[in-house]
Write a protein that holds these residues in place. Structure first.
Motif, PDB file in Angstrom:
ATOM      1  N   VAL A 148       0.817  -1.209   0.000  1.00 40.23           N
ATOM      2  CA  VAL A 148       0.000   0.000   0.000  1.00 40.23           C
ATOM      3  C   VAL A 148       0.854   1.264   0.000  1.00 40.23           C
ATOM      4  CG1 VAL A 148      -1.742   1.287   1.291  1.00 40.23           C
ATOM      5  CG2 VAL A 148      -1.879  -1.193   1.169  1.00 40.23           C
ATOM      6  N   ARG A 149       1.984   1.234   0.678  1.00 41.78           N
ATOM      7  CA  ARG A 149       2.803   2.438   0.758  1.00 41.78           C
ATOM      8  C   ARG A 149       3.313   2.874  -0.614  1.00 41.78           C
ATOM      9  NH1 ARG A 149       4.105   4.444   5.704  1.00 41.78           N
ATOM     10  NH2 ARG A 149       3.777   3.079   7.519  1.00 41.78           N
ATOM     11  N   GLN A 150       3.527   1.955  -1.522  1.00 44.83           N
ATOM     12  CA  GLN A 150       3.944   2.319  -2.870  1.00 44.83           C
ATOM     13  C   GLN A 150       2.854   3.126  -3.586  1.00 44.83           C
ATOM     14  OE1 GLN A 150       4.921  -1.473  -4.674  1.00 44.83           O
ATOM     15  NE2 GLN A 150       7.042  -1.426  -3.940  1.00 44.83           N
ATOM     16  N   ILE A 151       1.617   2.682  -3.405  1.00 47.36           N
ATOM     17  CA  ILE A 151       0.505   3.424  -4.028  1.00 47.36           C
ATOM     18  C   ILE A 151       0.377   4.799  -3.396  1.00 47.36           C
ATOM     19  CG2 ILE A 151      -1.911   3.264  -4.753  1.00 47.36           C
ATOM     20  CD1 ILE A 151      -1.866   0.332  -3.978  1.00 47.36           C
ATOM     21  N   CYS A 152       0.477   4.840  -2.082  1.00 47.84           N
ATOM     22  CA  CYS A 152       0.371   6.114  -1.359  1.00 47.84           C
ATOM     23  C   CYS A 152       1.428   7.101  -1.854  1.00 47.84           C
ATOM     24  CB  CYS A 152       0.527   5.872   0.135  1.00 47.84           C
ATOM     25  SG  CYS A 152       0.470   7.370   1.145  1.00 47.84           S
ATOM     26  N   SER A 153       2.634   6.601  -2.057  1.00 49.49           N
ATOM     27  CA  SER A 153       3.729   7.456  -2.521  1.00 49.49           C
ATOM     28  C   SER A 153       3.421   8.055  -3.897  1.00 49.49           C
ATOM     29  CB  SER A 153       5.026   6.650  -2.574  1.00 49.49           C
ATOM     30  OG  SER A 153       6.088   7.434  -3.060  1.00 49.49           O
ATOM     31  N   ASP A 154       2.828   7.251  -4.805  1.00 47.21           N
ATOM     32  CA  ASP A 154       2.514   7.761  -6.148  1.00 47.21           C
ATOM     33  C   ASP A 154       1.343   8.747  -6.125  1.00 47.21           C
ATOM     34  OD1 ASP A 154       4.563   6.488  -7.365  1.00 47.21           O
ATOM     35  OD2 ASP A 154       3.380   4.881  -8.266  1.00 47.21           O
ATOM     36  N   VAL A 155       0.367   8.528  -5.228  1.00 47.94           N
ATOM     37  CA  VAL A 155      -0.749   9.469  -5.118  1.00 47.94           C
ATOM     38  C   VAL A 155      -0.217  10.833  -4.665  1.00 47.94           C
ATOM     39  CG1 VAL A 155      -2.852  10.036  -3.845  1.00 47.94           C
ATOM     40  CG2 VAL A 155      -2.490   7.705  -4.691  1.00 47.94           C
ATOM     41  N   ARG A 156       0.647  10.840  -3.690  1.00 45.23           N
ATOM     42  CA  ARG A 156       1.244  12.100  -3.240  1.00 45.23           C
ATOM     43  C   ARG A 156       2.029  12.753  -4.366  1.00 45.23           C
ATOM     44  NH1 ARG A 156       3.370   9.516   2.422  1.00 45.23           N
ATOM     45  NH2 ARG A 156       1.549  10.006   3.717  1.00 45.23           N
ATOM     46  N   LEU A 209      -6.834  18.613  -2.541  1.00 44.56           N
ATOM     47  CA  LEU A 209      -7.048  17.162  -2.635  1.00 44.56           C
ATOM     48  C   LEU A 209      -5.980  16.382  -1.859  1.00 44.56           C
ATOM     49  CD1 LEU A 209      -8.124  16.752  -6.370  1.00 44.56           C
ATOM     50  CD2 LEU A 209      -9.559  16.699  -4.321  1.00 44.56           C
ATOM     51  N   LEU A 210      -4.756  16.895  -1.830  1.00 44.87           N
ATOM     52  CA  LEU A 210      -3.705  16.229  -1.057  1.00 44.87           C
ATOM     53  C   LEU A 210      -4.040  16.230   0.431  1.00 44.87           C
ATOM     54  CD1 LEU A 210      -0.941  14.887  -0.844  1.00 44.87           C
ATOM     55  CD2 LEU A 210       0.109  17.174  -0.786  1.00 44.87           C
ATOM     56  N   ALA A 211      -4.575  17.332   0.921  1.00 48.14           N
ATOM     57  CA  ALA A 211      -4.962  17.407   2.325  1.00 48.14           C
ATOM     58  C   ALA A 211      -6.069  16.419   2.646  1.00 48.14           C
ATOM     59  CB  ALA A 211      -5.402  18.824   2.664  1.00 48.14           C
TER      60      ALA A 211
END
Length: 389
Positions: free
Chosen positions: A163-171, A194-196
């Motif tokens: 999941v952290r890989q996906i989170c990193s790309d969303v940011r 949207l980031l917040a």
């Protein structure tokens, strides 16, 4: 008058073998033993390398204690193959748990992408269409939600692993937009908003992600420990097996040696006397080795004592012949490495020869060697006066 020269050839190998085939048979059996010992040596090297590696990762302990420990645990430590199977099963279960977390993350991602301000970030930036000539100079790694979605749905092994890989790309999607666009631009404000929202939702899922990561670490540590214990148990068993095989080889060699000695003639009194004299010419190191040969068949003999009384006549034929072979080889080596001696050993002190003076001085300074030699010489002299039976 100079003392007589002692010729090494006088203690050469003498036997009563007349059957060539029998001799070849003994030689063949010795060759087979050598081959077996070579294989055992390779296995011993493997075990030593294993324990040298493991000793660097844990407190020092003797091999014997480690073997005893593993022997006690062997009954309930799964085999290496079983450990590998268990590890595969645990990995499969862990993958399913991570897939469930990714599914929950997918819910968050849908909520973000369905927001009215998400449209600028749904597809890759049209750099050429928008005339953004410096885009790739500012942005090192472009990212968008369609690329993230494709990575999440990939089935060829190239997709996200956690999941952290996906989170990193969303940011990265939002940070790229904020980096390239001015703080007062609409795109920058939309990305920041949207980031917040995303970070707020991510904090709700984060405890589960952290719990899974800690669980994975604990499982991996346990699996590694179990694998190490299984390997230690396997190598401990191998060490015991090798020890048993070496014992069998030693017994076989002893049996073979006795068979050979039985076919050799008995050593004469004159040969025993010459053997005793030859022992006095050995170097301190070779003399110690010779005394160890005597001690092997005579547990009460103190080979390491300061003074020893070696009774040549009291030794078994096996010990005498072994001593004879050893002394012959040792004196031949001394003869080849000592200038002026050649194949013979001369008992001449020759004070005019500095080389001999140095050697004699070294022998005189060696107290243990002198006392042992004197004891042997006295014994030989005493025994030589006895009438032959």
């Amino acid at each position: 008058m100079d003392p007589p020269i002692f010729d090494i050839g006088n203690i050469g190998v003498v036997s009563n073998y007349s059957n060539v085939e029998e001799v070849d048979g003994f030689r063949h059996r010795v060759d087979e033993i050598f081959l077996k010992v070579d294989k055992l040596e390779q296995r011993v090297t493997e075990i030593e390398q294993f324990y040298q590696t493991t000793s660097k990762k844990q407190p020092k302990a003797s091999k014997s204690s480690m073997i005893v420990k593993d022997k006690d645990k062997e009954k309930h430590i799964p085999s290496i193959k079983k450990q590998q199977q268990d590890a595969s099963r645990r990995e499969a279960v862990a993958v399913k748990r991570m897939q469930e977390l990714m599914r929950q993350f997918g819910t968050i991602l849908r909520q973000i992408t369905q927001h009215k301000w998400a449209y600028p970030f749904m597809q890759p930036v049209d750099v050429e269409g928008l005339g953004l000539h410096d885009y790739y100079e500012v942005i090192d790694k472009p990212m968008d939600f369609s690329t993230i979605k494709n990575q999440m749905e990939a089935k060829d092994g190239t997709g996200y692993k956690d999941v952290r890989q996906i989170c990193s790309d969303v940011r990265l999607v939002f940070k790229n937009a904020m980096k390239y666009n001015d703080d007062r631009s609409n795109v920058h404000i939309m990305a920041k908003t949207l980031l917040a929202k995303f970070e707020e939702k991510w904090l709700q899922l984060l405890p589960k992600v952290t719990e899974e990561e800690e669980r994975r670490k604990a499982e991996e540590a346990e699996a590694q420990l179990n694998m190490q214990l299984a390997q230690e148990a396997a190598h401990a068993k191998m060490a015991r097996d090798i020890s048993n095989e070496l014992y069998e080889v030693d017994m076989h060699l002893e049996e073979l040696r006795e068979m050979v000695v039985q076919k050799c003639r008995k050593m004469s009194i004159d040969e025993k006397r010459k053997l005793g004299v030859a022992l006095t010419w050995l170097s301190p190191e070779d003399l110690s080795k010779a005394l160890e040969i005597v001690a092997q068949n005579n547990p009460g003999f103190q080979a390491a004592a300061e003074e020893v009384d070696l009774d040549i006549d009291a030794q078994s034929e096996s010990t005498l012949w072994r001593l004879k072979f050893f002394v012959k080889e040792a004196l031949e080596v001394q003869g080849k490495t000592s200038a002026g001696l050649g194949g013979n050993v001369n008992n001449n002190n020759n004070t005019n020869n500095p080389s001999n003076n140095n050697k004699n001085n070294n022998n005189i300074n060696n107290k243990r060697n002198r006392e042992i030699c004197d004891a042997i010489a006295k014994t030989v002299k005493k025994k030589s006066r006895k009438p032959t039976s």
